[in-house]
Structures are given as structure tokens and as C-alpha cells.
Design an enzyme around this catalytic site. Sequence first.
Site, PDB file in Angstrom:
ATOM      1  N   LEU A 281       0.924  -1.206  -0.031  1.00  0.00           N
ATOM      2  CA  LEU A 281      -0.004  -0.050   0.069  1.00  0.00           C
ATOM      3  C   LEU A 281       0.940   1.371   0.156  1.00  0.00           C
ATOM      4  O   LEU A 281       0.521   2.370  -0.381  1.00  0.00           O
ATOM      5  CB  LEU A 281      -0.997  -0.072   1.039  1.00  0.00           C
ATOM      6  CG  LEU A 281      -1.908  -1.152   1.221  1.00  0.00           C
ATOM      7  CD1 LEU A 281      -2.606  -1.244   2.632  1.00  0.00           C
ATOM      8  CD2 LEU A 281      -3.214  -0.646   0.179  1.00  0.00           C
TER       9      LEU A 281
ATOM     10  N   MET B  98      11.951   3.078   5.839  1.00  0.00           N
ATOM     11  CA  MET B  98      11.935   2.292   7.023  1.00  0.00           C
ATOM     12  C   MET B  98      11.076   1.077   6.638  1.00  0.00           C
ATOM     13  O   MET B  98      10.968   0.038   7.787  1.00  0.00           O
ATOM     14  CB  MET B  98      11.539   3.090   8.301  1.00  0.00           C
ATOM     15  CG  MET B  98      12.247   4.138   8.846  1.00  0.00           C
ATOM     16  SD  MET B  98      14.073   3.683   9.008  1.00  0.00           S
ATOM     17  CE  MET B  98      13.916   3.193  10.650  1.00  0.00           C
TER      18      MET B  98
ATOM     19  N   ASP C 272       4.279  13.005  15.706  1.00  0.00           N
ATOM     20  CA  ASP C 272       4.646  12.847  14.462  1.00  0.00           C
ATOM     21  C   ASP C 272       3.280  13.252  13.488  1.00  0.00           C
ATOM     22  O   ASP C 272       3.160  12.568  12.665  1.00  0.00           O
ATOM     23  CB  ASP C 272       5.245  11.531  13.993  1.00  0.00           C
ATOM     24  CG  ASP C 272       6.115  11.927  12.698  1.00  0.00           C
ATOM     25  OD1 ASP C 272       6.335  13.041  12.396  1.00  0.00           O
ATOM     26  OD2 ASP C 272       6.376  10.909  12.066  1.00  0.00           O
TER      27      ASP C 272
END
Length: 298
Positions: A21, A26, A142
Site C-alpha cells: 500500500l 523504514m 509525528d
Amino acid sequence: MSGEPGGERVIDGRYRLLSPLGEGGMGTVWRARDEVLHREVAVKEVRAPAGLPETDVRRMYTRLEREAWAAARVAHHNVVTVYDVATDGGRPWIVMELVRGLSLADLLEAEGPLEPPRAARIGAEVLAALRAAHGAGVLHRDVKPANVLLSNDGRVVLTDFGIAMVEGSSALTMTGEVIGSPEFLAPERALGRTPGPESDLWSLGVLLYAAVEGASPFRQDTPLSTLRAIVDEELPPPHRAGALAPVIEGLLRKDPAERLPAERAERELRILGAGGGAPPPDTVPAGAHAPTVAARPE
């Protein structure tokens, strides 16, 4: 991780990976099928960078598990639902609900800046998610367009609690490590101070600014110069924000104690999202701020 004759991979003997997706430096988020409950899910895979010391690899995997723990603590329709943490190949894989749609970052890239009412509607939903997280003792740390999902049914979902800080938990960072996307970091975090809910509110303010102006306000050529601008530079006045400008400016006050409180900000965003007018200019009483969540410095 086991294989199947058809070439598809199965995680923990249960989650069949179907297609990627999204992918970043990372790791990868996969569309997968839960072979036990017969439903599609999203599975987050994290790959440790080549050459990373074993202690840092373990720390990364611990952080990934904590993402699931943090998100699972927050039961809210604007927060991605975590179903499971599977272990396969000696590392954890986070199993989440599959949100069909696109990220706010994808939307901005495809369509350009948003009109203020639309940005306000999205911001109000993100803020509802943050208030639920803060109420559960979780700081997201974040908040950015890539971590806001816009589902096909109109739901706005905050995801990726991978660097979340949970009240009472120990820090999982190395000395000097910058956690989070630099251009969305609050000044107090750039200075290494203890973050609180107000730090997430700052990041939301940057997100809203970027959504209506087309670029985040403090982005520079390097992460270090970006952090310096966040701490030292004045906010460039927004030109396309219209009635949303006072809310953005209220969230982007350098002093956390002077930022627009979360409840007031959400109320103003919902009014603006519904087509209401600008809030009064003096929206934040001196010293007013959101409740502080205890969090240890990194």
C-alpha cells in the site's frame, strides 16, 4: 515468514500479504488477508537499515511494538484501529484496520492547497483524534499530512503512532536523536525540552498551514536549519488561510502555554469547516493551555 505455492507470503501463519500500500525508507505497509477472520487488513512491516547495530535493531522493534500498544489505548473513530501484533522472522508486524482512501499528503500533491473550510474540517477531525490520544496519556509526536488518512467514506484517520510517547514509559531514543519530521516539530522539542499535548497542537498548526498555503512555514534546506527557523524565526503570515488564519496563528505560538487550547481550537475549526466566520482575534487568554501529560525527556 512462510511462503505459499502461489508465491504470496504469510505472516505468523495467519496474515497473507497481497500487495504493498505504501513504502518508505523504514519499511512497507501491506494490504493483507486475515486467514482466520477472513477479512482484509493492513500490515506494517519495518525493515532495519543495513548495518544497524543489534542494540538499535532491538530498540526499533520495541518502538514498533509500542506503536501498537499506544494506538490500541486510543479507542476513537478518528484513530486507526490496531488488531494484533504478530511476530514473524524475529520481528513484530503491526496488524491494523485497512483504511481505503489516500493520505492528506497524497491529496495535497495531487490537488494542491486546500480551501480553508475543507482544511478546517480535516483539522477538526485530526484534533478530535489528538484529544482522545492525550486523554489516554499518549502523545503522537509525528502529526503530518502523510499520517492523516482520508477514507473513501469521508472518515479522517490519524495513523502511525510509531514514535508516540506514552505516559509512564521510558524513552526509546538515543542521545541527540531527532524523533519526528523536523518541519513539524514544536520549538520546545527542537530545544530538547519535555513535550506535552501542546507539542502535538503545534504540529497540527503546521499541518493546517501547509494544507492551505502549499508549504510548511519553517521548512529550510537542511533539517538543522529547519529546526533553527522553528525556534528563532517569526511565522510567515499565511496568505490563503482566510478565516482559518487566527486558528493557525494561535496553534503556532512559540510558547506552549500561550497556544490555542485544544477544545477551543476544535470548536473554531468545526465552525469554520461548516462555513462560519473568523473567530475573535483574542482567542487565547493569557496562560491558558491544554492539560499536561507527563512524559520523560528523551
